[in-house]
Design an enzyme around this catalytic site. Structure first.
Site, PDB file in Angstrom:
ATOM      1  N   GLN A  10       0.833  -1.203   0.000  1.00  0.00           N
ATOM      2  CA  GLN A  10       0.000   0.000   0.000  1.00  0.00           C
ATOM      3  C   GLN A  10       0.870   1.256   0.000  1.00  0.00           C
ATOM      4  O   GLN A  10       1.914   1.311   0.628  1.00  0.00           O
ATOM      5  CB  GLN A  10      -0.924   0.023   1.212  1.00  0.00           C
ATOM      6  CG  GLN A  10      -1.952   1.134   1.162  1.00  0.00           C
ATOM      7  CD  GLN A  10      -2.974   1.029   2.273  1.00  0.00           C
ATOM      8  OE1 GLN A  10      -3.167  -0.021   2.855  1.00  0.00           O
ATOM      9  NE2 GLN A  10      -3.644   2.127   2.576  1.00  0.00           N
ATOM     10  N   SER A  89       3.841  -6.303   3.038  1.00  0.00           N
ATOM     11  CA  SER A  89       2.561  -6.104   3.718  1.00  0.00           C
ATOM     12  C   SER A  89       1.408  -6.589   2.839  1.00  0.00           C
ATOM     13  O   SER A  89       1.263  -7.778   2.606  1.00  0.00           O
ATOM     14  CB  SER A  89       2.401  -4.635   4.125  1.00  0.00           C
ATOM     15  OG  SER A  89       1.250  -4.443   4.922  1.00  0.00           O
ATOM     16  N   LEU A  90       0.589  -5.687   2.318  1.00  0.00           N
ATOM     17  CA  LEU A  90      -0.482  -6.085   1.401  1.00  0.00           C
ATOM     18  C   LEU A  90       0.053  -6.976   0.291  1.00  0.00           C
ATOM     19  O   LEU A  90      -0.608  -7.921  -0.143  1.00  0.00           O
ATOM     20  CB  LEU A  90      -1.134  -4.834   0.799  1.00  0.00           C
ATOM     21  CG  LEU A  90      -2.013  -5.079  -0.430  1.00  0.00           C
ATOM     22  CD1 LEU A  90      -3.287  -5.809  -0.039  1.00  0.00           C
ATOM     23  CD2 LEU A  90      -2.321  -3.786  -1.147  1.00  0.00           C
ATOM     24  N   ARG A 114      -9.965  -6.301   4.591  1.00  0.00           N
ATOM     25  CA  ARG A 114      -8.766  -6.034   5.404  1.00  0.00           C
ATOM     26  C   ARG A 114      -8.499  -4.533   5.492  1.00  0.00           C
ATOM     27  O   ARG A 114      -8.229  -3.996   6.566  1.00  0.00           O
ATOM     28  CB  ARG A 114      -7.566  -6.750   4.791  1.00  0.00           C
ATOM     29  CG  ARG A 114      -6.219  -6.502   5.493  1.00  0.00           C
ATOM     30  CD  ARG A 114      -5.121  -7.245   4.745  1.00  0.00           C
ATOM     31  NE  ARG A 114      -3.820  -7.179   5.396  1.00  0.00           N
ATOM     32  CZ  ARG A 114      -2.865  -6.316   5.099  1.00  0.00           C
ATOM     33  NH1 ARG A 114      -3.080  -5.377   4.169  1.00  0.00           N
ATOM     34  NH2 ARG A 114      -1.697  -6.348   5.730  1.00  0.00           N
ATOM     35  N   HIS A 199       0.634  -2.386  11.432  1.00  0.00           N
ATOM     36  CA  HIS A 199       1.671  -3.326  11.858  1.00  0.00           C
ATOM     37  C   HIS A 199       2.142  -3.066  13.285  1.00  0.00           C
ATOM     38  O   HIS A 199       3.319  -3.151  13.600  1.00  0.00           O
ATOM     39  CB  HIS A 199       2.835  -3.334  10.866  1.00  0.00           C
ATOM     40  CG  HIS A 199       2.424  -3.822   9.521  1.00  0.00           C
ATOM     41  ND1 HIS A 199       2.057  -5.131   9.298  1.00  0.00           N
ATOM     42  CD2 HIS A 199       2.249  -3.163   8.345  1.00  0.00           C
ATOM     43  CE1 HIS A 199       1.697  -5.262   8.032  1.00  0.00           C
ATOM     44  NE2 HIS A 199       1.790  -4.092   7.442  1.00  0.00           N
ATOM     45  N   GLN A 248       0.685 -10.961  10.865  1.00  0.00           N
ATOM     46  CA  GLN A 248       1.299  -9.926  10.022  1.00  0.00           C
ATOM     47  C   GLN A 248       0.647  -8.562  10.193  1.00  0.00           C
ATOM     48  O   GLN A 248       1.317  -7.530  10.216  1.00  0.00           O
ATOM     49  CB  GLN A 248       1.225 -10.359   8.542  1.00  0.00           C
ATOM     50  CG  GLN A 248       1.955  -9.432   7.589  1.00  0.00           C
ATOM     51  CD  GLN A 248       1.104  -9.051   6.380  1.00  0.00           C
ATOM     52  OE1 GLN A 248      -0.027  -8.610   6.536  1.00  0.00           O
ATOM     53  NE2 GLN A 248       1.657  -9.205   5.196  1.00  0.00           N
TER      54      GLN A 248
END
Length: 315
Positions: A10, A89-90, A114, A199, A248
């Protein structure tokens, strides 16, 4: 030549993303059309025309995943599968989808949820993230520990590359940690335009909402290995995926460590798939000697294919 595919996270979204791929390749057009049908609105129009919604977490995440999958499908049908994959991440969802663990329709719906859960996890203004540039991991972690208490916390949430870390937590704690990092020698502290302290432990409500959706997701075994953000190791099996993705969302992204792990496995070539070249820059900092290409539009696709063909011809 041993290749790893890496997938955008992202923040890489931008108006016009994926348009030239859509206009020129059937496999890419079908990917965007699938996303529109799965989501019940024109994600394609949002990607091509942009607007404020494209920067909303709920929409940015499926947009990036769709663009990444379009790029992956195009490259895969022209060059085959990689030895390994990873995503920031994503981007880990894109890597899992490319490896065959998730179906595309399921995944694009999942990452929209999400994104919504992440945006809702903390009231507006109560959490923040900041990029700390030019400071060691040790000193950055010490600054975070200094302002973490029972009532609020800040952690080092993204280990992007040497000298490029991101801290995340309660806004007041982030502000104080920024000041301490600068006093310790950081070149800059750049506040990120995000909707919450991603996170970090503040994402626990998002993980709780995501858990039943992941529990219902059909999953298949990997067609190639994926290295996870959580521990920078290869995910052992599909059954391990839900727990890792729940971890995560609320724990640090070990990107630098993941790149180093992939290099230790013998990879000498990385291809970034999806919008932008952020990961290409980070990989270059983490592993200066590797080859790095990307696919985000027709021009980058043509350059990458030419480079791969030339490298194969030399071996």
């Amino acid at each position: 030549m041993k290749i790893a595919f890496v997938f955008s996270g992202q923040g890489a979204q931008a108006a016009g993303m994926g348009k030239t791929l859509y206009d020129n390749f059937d496999v890419c057009r079908k990917t965007f059309d699938e996303a529109d049908e799965a989501l019940g609105f024109s994600l394609t129009k949002l990607c091509f025309e942009g607007g404020t919604a494209l920067n909303d977490t709920e929409y940015a995440q499926p947009a990036i995943l769709t663009h990444s999958m379009a790029a992956y499908r195009l490259l895969a049908e022209n060059s085959g599968t990689p030895a390994y994959a990873a995503g920031l991440s994503l981007g880990e969802y894109s890597a899992l989808m490319a490896a065959g663990v998730f179906g595309f329709t399921d995944a694009v719906r999942l990452v929209r949820a999400r994104g919504r859960f992440m945006a809702e996890a903390v009231p507006a203004g109560m959490g923040a993230m900041s990029a700390i540039l030019g400071l060691s991991e040790e000193l950055t972690e010490q600054a975070c520990a200094e302002f973490t208490s029972e009532t609020e916390s800040v952690i080092c949430a993204n280990y992007n590359a040497p000298g490029q870390l991101v801290i995340s937590g309660a806004t007041s704690a982030v502000e104080r940690a920024e000041s301490l990092c600068l006093a310790a020698g950081a070149k800059r502290a750049v506040r990120l335009q995000v909707s919450g302290p991603f996170h970090s432990a503040y994402m626990r409500p998002a993980a709780d909402k995501l858990a039943p959706l992941l529990g219902d997701m059909p999953m298949r075994e990997f067609s190639f290995p994926v290295v996870t953000n959580v521990n920078a190791e290869i995910i052992p099996c599909a059954a391990a995926v839900p727990a890792l993705l729940l971890q995560q969302i609320q724990s640090p992204v070990l990107w630098s460590q993941s790149v180093q792990m992939i290099c230790a496995l013998g990879v000498d070539t990385f291809i970034e798939l999806g919008p932008g070249r952020t990961l290409s820059a980070l990989v270059k900092k983490c592993a200066p000697g590797v080859r790095i290409y990307n696919v985000e539009d027709t021009v980058s696709f043509a350059k990458t294919m030419a480079a791969l063909q030339e490298s194969e011809g030399q071996e």
